[in-house]
Design a protein around this motif. Structure first.
Motif, PDB file in Angstrom:
ATOM      1  N   GLU A 226      40.190  46.898  54.869  1.00 46.48           N
ATOM      2  CA  GLU A 226      40.235  46.248  53.693  1.00 46.48           C
ATOM      3  C   GLU A 226      39.640  44.583  54.162  1.00 46.48           C
ATOM      4  N   GLN A 227      38.814  44.180  53.296  1.00 50.02           N
ATOM      5  CA  GLN A 227      38.493  42.612  53.529  1.00 50.02           C
ATOM      6  C   GLN A 227      39.084  41.952  52.353  1.00 50.02           C
ATOM      7  N   TYR A 228      40.271  41.172  52.603  1.00 55.54           N
ATOM      8  CA  TYR A 228      40.743  40.697  51.549  1.00 55.54           C
ATOM      9  C   TYR A 228      40.293  39.247  50.974  1.00 55.54           C
ATOM     10  N   TRP A 229      40.505  39.251  49.513  1.00 57.81           N
ATOM     11  CA  TRP A 229      39.923  38.232  49.019  1.00 57.81           C
ATOM     12  C   TRP A 229      41.122  37.541  48.586  1.00 57.81           C
ATOM     13  N   VAL A 230      41.416  36.149  49.087  1.00 60.24           N
ATOM     14  CA  VAL A 230      42.796  35.432  48.708  1.00 60.24           C
ATOM     15  C   VAL A 230      42.312  34.224  48.079  1.00 60.24           C
ATOM     16  N   LEU A 231      43.366  33.825  47.147  1.00 58.59           N
ATOM     17  CA  LEU A 231      43.600  32.394  46.394  1.00 58.59           C
ATOM     18  C   LEU A 231      44.217  31.830  47.234  1.00 58.59           C
TER      19      LEU A 231
ATOM     20  N   PRO B 103      30.001  39.007  50.558  1.00 56.41           N
ATOM     21  CA  PRO B 103      28.541  39.126  50.017  1.00 56.41           C
ATOM     22  C   PRO B 103      28.384  39.394  48.706  1.00 56.41           C
ATOM     23  N   VAL B 104      27.316  39.108  48.081  1.00 50.77           N
ATOM     24  CA  VAL B 104      26.661  39.283  46.937  1.00 50.77           C
ATOM     25  C   VAL B 104      26.299  40.890  47.112  1.00 50.77           C
ATOM     26  N   GLN B 105      26.850  41.719  45.841  1.00 47.77           N
ATOM     27  CA  GLN B 105      26.340  43.261  46.013  1.00 47.77           C
ATOM     28  C   GLN B 105      26.066  43.257  44.326  1.00 47.77           C
ATOM     29  N   PRO B 106      24.898  44.110  44.265  1.00 48.08           N
ATOM     30  CA  PRO B 106      24.720  44.643  42.701  1.00 48.08           C
ATOM     31  C   PRO B 106      25.722  45.121  42.001  1.00 48.08           C
ATOM     32  N   TYR B 107      26.773  45.556  42.446  1.00 46.62           N
ATOM     33  CA  TYR B 107      27.805  46.335  41.859  1.00 46.62           C
ATOM     34  C   TYR B 107      28.984  45.474  41.752  1.00 46.62           C
ATOM     35  N   HIS B 108      28.910  44.331  42.053  1.00 45.28           N
ATOM     36  CA  HIS B 108      30.129  43.274  42.064  1.00 45.28           C
ATOM     37  C   HIS B 108      29.582  42.267  41.000  1.00 45.28           C
ATOM     38  N   PRO B 109      30.638  41.747  40.436  1.00 47.69           N
ATOM     39  CA  PRO B 109      30.086  40.594  39.387  1.00 47.69           C
ATOM     40  C   PRO B 109      29.776  39.501  39.538  1.00 47.69           C
ATOM     41  N   TRP B 110      30.365  38.936  41.084  1.00 49.31           N
ATOM     42  CA  TRP B 110      30.141  37.520  41.490  1.00 49.31           C
ATOM     43  C   TRP B 110      28.549  37.295  41.579  1.00 49.31           C
ATOM     44  N   HIS B 111      28.296  36.167  41.752  1.00 47.58           N
ATOM     45  CA  HIS B 111      26.952  35.801  41.994  1.00 47.58           C
ATOM     46  C   HIS B 111      26.395  35.029  43.070  1.00 47.58           C
ATOM     47  N   ARG B 112      27.468  34.661  44.301  1.00 50.52           N
ATOM     48  CA  ARG B 112      27.141  33.810  45.338  1.00 50.52           C
ATOM     49  C   ARG B 112      28.079  34.488  46.355  1.00 50.52           C
ATOM     50  N   PRO B 113      27.843  34.162  47.669  1.00 50.67           N
ATOM     51  CA  PRO B 113      29.011  34.539  48.607  1.00 50.67           C
ATOM     52  C   PRO B 113      30.179  34.026  48.459  1.00 50.67           C
ATOM     53  N   VAL B 114      31.107  34.466  48.651  1.00 50.89           N
ATOM     54  CA  VAL B 114      32.413  33.837  48.844  1.00 50.89           C
ATOM     55  C   VAL B 114      33.149  33.785  50.073  1.00 50.89           C
ATOM     56  N   VAL B 115      33.420  32.640  50.504  1.00 51.04           N
ATOM     57  CA  VAL B 115      34.257  32.722  51.900  1.00 51.04           C
ATOM     58  C   VAL B 115      35.812  32.546  51.537  1.00 51.04           C
ATOM     59  N   SER B 116      36.442  33.321  52.311  1.00 55.78           N
ATOM     60  CA  SER B 116      37.962  33.534  52.020  1.00 55.78           C
ATOM     61  C   SER B 116      38.662  33.262  53.101  1.00 55.78           C
ATOM     62  N   PRO B 117      39.776  32.868  53.359  1.00 52.46           N
ATOM     63  CA  PRO B 117      40.309  32.371  54.641  1.00 52.46           C
ATOM     64  C   PRO B 117      40.992  33.587  55.131  1.00 52.46           C
ATOM     65  N   ALA B 118      41.035  34.068  56.345  1.00 56.17           N
ATOM     66  CA  ALA B 118      41.440  35.176  56.758  1.00 56.17           C
ATOM     67  C   ALA B 118      42.484  35.181  58.026  1.00 56.17           C
TER      68      ALA B 118
END
Length: 235
Positions: free
Chosen positions: A156-161, A175-190
């Protein structure tokens, strides 16, 4: 010199196998000179005497709830110097209804993006992606992550706020994928650390299962993170 004291608090959602996962780190803590106490309820946080004697809390409680008294005890203990450490949902997806807990930890699980629809099988592997964990400039110098380098996981690749009080040691990019609703890559702390009063907090988002925790990079980061967070490591 008296032994350092570590408190393992575990429970919540069983999918993260909190007992098996935390048991993996007991021998390490004992080797490092800790006496280890294990509690299956977070109500121990409300015991001021126990908290005052605890140098390190290792928490693995996904979701669940926490009482006002226990949360106040946890926040107070960390502020006074007790270290707090954990991984994945056991620390970054705990007590979803508590904004005060979120402020303490500095990061809250939002999602773990899934595979493309035609690759899903209807089980937990739908959320397992191959992704990179990349060290920041700070991470390449920090004692927790120095000499480890970037690494790849299939989990699992966590997306955290998060907020900017965190010192981020490693990130991952969604990354941006055609089946996801976001429009640019999102960097999240790991991987990040956080100072709270005189206490230290360490969080690593990888750790969905014991198999992930056996990855040499993940395990090394967690072991070093626990030592860094411990009260006796504080400046």
């Amino acid at each position: 010199m008296s032994a350092r004291r570590a408190l393992i608090v575990r429970g919540g959602w069983e999918g993260h196998r909190p007992v098996e996962a935390t048991d993996m780190f007991v021998p390490f803590l004992e080797t490092e000179g800790f006496t280890v106490r294990i509690e299956e309820s977070n109500e121990v946080y409300a015991d001021a005497q126990v908290m005052d004697e605890t140098d390190l809390i290792l928490q693995c409680v996904t979701m669940s709830t926490i009482s006002d008294e226990a949360l106040a005890g946890l926040r107070s203990a960390v502020e006074r110097g007790t270290g707090l450490a954990g991984w994945h949902g056991g620390i970054a997806d705990s007590y979803r209804d508590s904004s005060d807990y979120l402020q303490l930890i500095g990061g809250q699980f939002a999602t773990h993006p899934s595979k493309s629809p035609d690759a899903r099988r209807g089980d937990e592997s739908d959320n397992f992606l191959r992704y990179r964990v990349e060290l920041t400039d700070l991470g390449r110098k920090h004692e927790i992550t120095a000499d480890i380098g970037d690494f790849t996981l299939d989990t699992e690749q966590y997306w955290v706020l998060t907020d900017d009080l965190n010192d981020v040691l490693a990130t991952t990019t969604h990354p941006v994928q055609p089946y996801h609703p976001w429009h640019r890559p999102v960097v999240s702390p790991a991987v990040w650390t956080r100072r709270w009063g005189t206490g230290r907090i360490f969080v690593a988002t990888p750790g969905h299962s014991p198999a992930v925790l056996t990855d040499v990079s993940v395990r090394t980061i967690i072991e070093r993170g626990m030592l860094w967070a411990s009260r006796t490591a504080s400046e």
